[in-house]
Scaffold this motif. Structure first.
Motif, PDB file in Angstrom:
ATOM      1  N   UNK A   1     -49.504  12.874  -0.215  1.00 53.78           N
ATOM      2  CA  UNK A   1     -49.152  12.635  -1.615  1.00 53.78           C
ATOM      3  C   UNK A   1     -50.321  12.025  -2.365  1.00 53.78           C
ATOM      4  N   UNK A   2     -51.070  11.143  -1.709  1.00 43.16           N
ATOM      5  CA  UNK A   2     -52.245  10.554  -2.346  1.00 43.16           C
ATOM      6  C   UNK A   2     -53.274  11.621  -2.704  1.00 43.16           C
ATOM      7  N   UNK A   3     -53.457  12.597  -1.814  1.00 41.98           N
ATOM      8  CA  UNK A   3     -54.389  13.702  -2.106  1.00 41.98           C
ATOM      9  C   UNK A   3     -53.959  14.457  -3.361  1.00 41.98           C
ATOM     10  N   UNK A   4     -52.661  14.745  -3.480  1.00 37.87           N
ATOM     11  CA  UNK A   4     -52.150  15.465  -4.648  1.00 37.87           C
ATOM     12  C   UNK A   4     -52.320  14.620  -5.905  1.00 37.87           C
ATOM     13  N   UNK A   5     -52.019  13.323  -5.800  1.00 39.06           N
ATOM     14  CA  UNK A   5     -52.135  12.427  -6.952  1.00 39.06           C
ATOM     15  C   UNK A   5     -53.586  12.309  -7.419  1.00 39.06           C
ATOM     16  N   UNK A   6     -54.519  12.258  -6.471  1.00 39.39           N
ATOM     17  CA  UNK A   6     -55.941  12.216  -6.826  1.00 39.39           C
ATOM     18  C   UNK A   6     -56.319  13.419  -7.681  1.00 39.39           C
TER      19      UNK A   6
ATOM     20  N   UNK B   1     -50.754   2.397   8.004  1.00 38.07           N
ATOM     21  CA  UNK B   1     -51.434   2.286   6.720  1.00 38.07           C
ATOM     22  C   UNK B   1     -51.834   3.674   6.248  1.00 38.07           C
ATOM     23  N   UNK B   2     -51.919   3.823   4.914  1.00 36.67           N
ATOM     24  CA  UNK B   2     -52.402   5.060   4.327  1.00 36.67           C
ATOM     25  C   UNK B   2     -53.759   4.845   3.665  1.00 36.67           C
TER      26      UNK B   2
ATOM     27  N   UNK C   1     -50.773   3.421  -5.045  1.00 38.91           N
ATOM     28  CA  UNK C   1     -50.909   3.947  -3.686  1.00 38.91           C
ATOM     29  C   UNK C   1     -49.997   3.261  -2.678  1.00 38.91           C
ATOM     30  N   UNK C   2     -49.404   2.104  -3.049  1.00 39.66           N
ATOM     31  CA  UNK C   2     -48.527   1.400  -2.107  1.00 39.66           C
ATOM     32  C   UNK C   2     -47.404   2.320  -1.626  1.00 39.66           C
TER      33      UNK C   2
ATOM     34  N   UNK D   1     -45.247  21.396   2.906  1.00 33.39           N
ATOM     35  CA  UNK D   1     -44.493  20.892   1.757  1.00 33.39           C
ATOM     36  C   UNK D   1     -45.221  19.679   1.204  1.00 33.39           C
ATOM     37  N   UNK D   2     -45.547  19.730  -0.078  1.00 34.19           N
ATOM     38  CA  UNK D   2     -46.212  18.590  -0.699  1.00 34.19           C
ATOM     39  C   UNK D   2     -45.664  18.376  -2.103  1.00 34.19           C
ATOM     40  N   UNK D   3     -45.819  17.158  -2.572  1.00 35.89           N
ATOM     41  CA  UNK D   3     -45.358  16.812  -3.910  1.00 35.89           C
ATOM     42  C   UNK D   3     -46.117  17.638  -4.939  1.00 35.89           C
TER      43      UNK D   3
END
Length: 608
Positions: A450-455, A180-181, A443-444, A278-280
């Motif tokens: 990636x969630x950190x970057x999206x936030x 899970x993330x 978030x699925x 490496x991150x989005x």
């Protein structure tokens, strides 16, 4: 503690690409393991190996004799024409036994299927995705597992169901390995963390402790690796200088030193690769002109066939608004969004929207993606370049921002993982200029990095954001307003408003306690109560209760009218204060109604 499973030197590849190698770990009977890592690290593959669905390419997997394993896959297969009861029985060792039927009925009761109008013979195809996920989980629990493997179990579940799942795992007598993330979920249920990641020398970082402990140790581990890289680079610089002195210097040193210098170069290259982050790269385009009012809903209501989904909802959205919408699956969240965007009419009330309101929409089921189309054609159907912020960018360069390899450019979208499909949808949304971003369960399948970057990206977006998500941490980081749908059993369909998640959690706890108390009241009235006259003060309180409630309701309306004012929306501190006042006023009104009912019951019993 008893050892359930031992993995020694496990290795597996996906095509020509190695997923992991030389993995070593042990799972014991009290373990609650959170399995995390970047998309593509091989987490789902590892669970399939542990479950016995596929075999590892190399290494040894030793299981306790007779070990019972349950495995909830990320997208479990359920026959849509099978009944709920038959689906559950298919997980039992002996589906025909009376014990299996009793267990199936017990799980139907635990899932509260009857309260949702479902019967044992209801076909699975009639259920929502969230309910199907619950049925699939119960099917695995019918096996009475000693080890339960869960692959993204919170996907498609609403927050109420996630809280139920947390409680189930916390009380369980079996061991659990869960991918899970959801960071709050990880913190709540795990006592060990395994991170699959090529950044680490062994390919995995195993931490005993909860998610917060893992974060501390991970930073320490990566810090040590970065420091080691600096040290080895300094040492390599000195050795390189020595090598450059020429043949004379070499003749005075042992040949072994030259060999060590070459080995040092390899070590430095290995550390550089592992330490490379490496991150989005996300950066949504907001429209240049942002009016003060993007969307305003004034006392809107929506009903289908005389049944209300929501009533008297007022919302003001301007640049910087981050609106989080919470509620059970099927409660009407998507309908509310469609009403706000104008794609569906409201039953009553009025809606005002900015002229030429441009919207970028991330849909939960990603139905706008053509699975047969290539990654490149999804983004640029007629060429090899995309237009981003007014200038052309070659598709390879653009996809590199989203961590896609060159080999994936011509790959059909259907061949991508869930996380890769989510990143592709984000890549397409970034090409659109928008005043409002709508993200329905974004978030699925996305990994934590990636969630950190999206936030951060959503926080910096200049327009407004409407967010539906089951990820509580993500919601709390992004939203500055939260509206929550009431429970299904509530007749009042007014939405609750909160400034942040902690306010919702406090309300939710009190709300559950009130529901339990209400459910227990009929049992208490079965025995004849003693007749007791109302006191003078109680009689006076009852006589003035309607007037008191009217004042409380007027106060709530006054606060709501203040919240609807456009100038208030730009005052974050005052906005927070008003939401707090509204929350306290609504709590006070609920207590008044409860007290009114209590006094009337006392009056009836005493014959007043």
């Amino acid at each position: 503690m008893a050892i359930l499973l031992t993995a020694k030197e496990i290795q597996h590849s996906f095509g020509a690409r190695p997923l992991f190698k030389s993995l070593n770990f042990v799972i014991e009977n009290k373990d609650r393991v959170g399995l995390i890592g970047p998309n593509g690290a091989g987490k789902s593959t590892l669970l399939k190996i542990l479950s016995g669905k596929i075999a590892q390419e190399e290494g040894e997997l030793a299981l306790k004799k007779g070990l019972k394993i349950g495995f909830l896959e990320q997208s479990p297969f359920l026959s849509p024409t099978d009944s709920i009861e038959d689906t559950l029985l298919s997980g039992a060792e002996d589906p025909e036994s009376s014990e299996a039927h009793a267990s199936a009925l017990e799980w139907m009761g635990k899932l509260a299927l009857d309260s949702q109008g479902f019967a044992a013979d209801t076909e699975v195809g009639e259920l929502s995705g969230g309910w199907q996920k619950k049925i699939a989980l119960a099917r695995e629990l019918m096996k009475e597992p000693e080890l339960l493997l869960l692959d993204e179990p919170t996907n498609h579940l609403d927050i109420e169901s996630i809280l139920w799942l947390e409680d189930l795992i916390q009380r369980a007598q079996f061991a659990v390995v869960v991918i899970t993330h959801d960071r709050v979920f990880l913190q709540s249920v795990t006592n060990r963390i395994f991170e699959l990641n090529p950044q680490y020398p062994q390919g995995v970082l195993a931490v005993s402790g909860d998610y917060a402990t893992y974060l501390e140790l991970r930073e320490s581990q990566l810090g040590q690796q970065r420091a080691e890289e600096v040290t080895l680079k300094n040492k390599l610089r000195r050795e390189t200088e020595w090598l450059r002195r020429g043949a004379k210097a070499r003749t005075t040193k042992q040949q072994a030193r030259i060999q060590r210098a070459h080995e040092l170069m390899d070590d430095v290259e290995e550390l550089e690769f592992r330490n490379r982050k490496r991150e989005v790269s996300l950066d949504f385009q907001s429209a240049q002109k942002q009016p003060n009012r993007l969307i305003e809903a004034r006392s809107i209501s929506k009903a289908f066939g005389g049944k209300a989904l929501f009533t008297d909802v007022s919302i003001f959205m301007g640049p910087g608004t981050r609106l989080g919408i919470m509620g059970r699956n099927g409660c009407g969240k998507s309908t509310l969004i469609r009403c706000l965007l104008g794609s569906e009419t409201v039953t009553s009330g009025s809606l005002l929207r900015a002229d030429q309101l441009s919207v970028a929409y991330f849909e939960q089921k990603r139905e706008s993606l053509d699975l047969s189309q290539s990654v490149q054609k999804t983004l640029c159907p007629g060429g090899d370049s995309v237009i981003y912020r007014g200038r052309p960018i070659h598709i390879r360069s653009y996809l590199d921002r989203f961590l896609f390899s060159r080999e994936q450019i011509e790959l059909p979208v259907g061949k991508l993982s869930g996380g890769e499909q989510a990143r592709l949808l984000l890549a397409r949304l970034m090409l659109r200029e928008a005043k409002v971003l709508v993200l329905d369960e974004p978030t699925n399948d996305l990994d934590i990095e990636t969630l950190d970057v999206l936030e951060n990206c959503l926080t910096e977006f200049e327009g407004a954001v409407i967010l539906v998500t089951h990820d509580r941490y993500f919601l709390d980081q992004v939203a500055n307003q939260i509206i929550a749908f009431p429970d299904k059993q509530q007749t009042q369909r007014q939405l609750e408003k909160f400034a942040n998640l902690s306010q919702w959690e406090a309300w939710h706890t009190q709300h559950l306690a009130a529901l339990k108390s209400t459910a227990a009241k009929p049992q208490k009235t079965e025995t004849a109560p003693k007749r007791k006259k109302l006191s003078y003060n109680e009689s006076r309180e009852l006589a003035t209760m309607e007037e008191t409630i009217e004042k409380a309701e007027a106060k709530i309306k006054e606060i709501q009218s203040q919240l609807a004012k456009s100038d208030i929306q730009s005052q974050s501190q005052r906005l927070t204060e008003l939401y707090q006042e509204l929350h306290e006023a609504q709590e006070g009104l609920e207590k008044l109604y409860a007290r009114w009912a209590e006094l009337e019951a006392m009056a009836a019993l005493s014959g007043n």
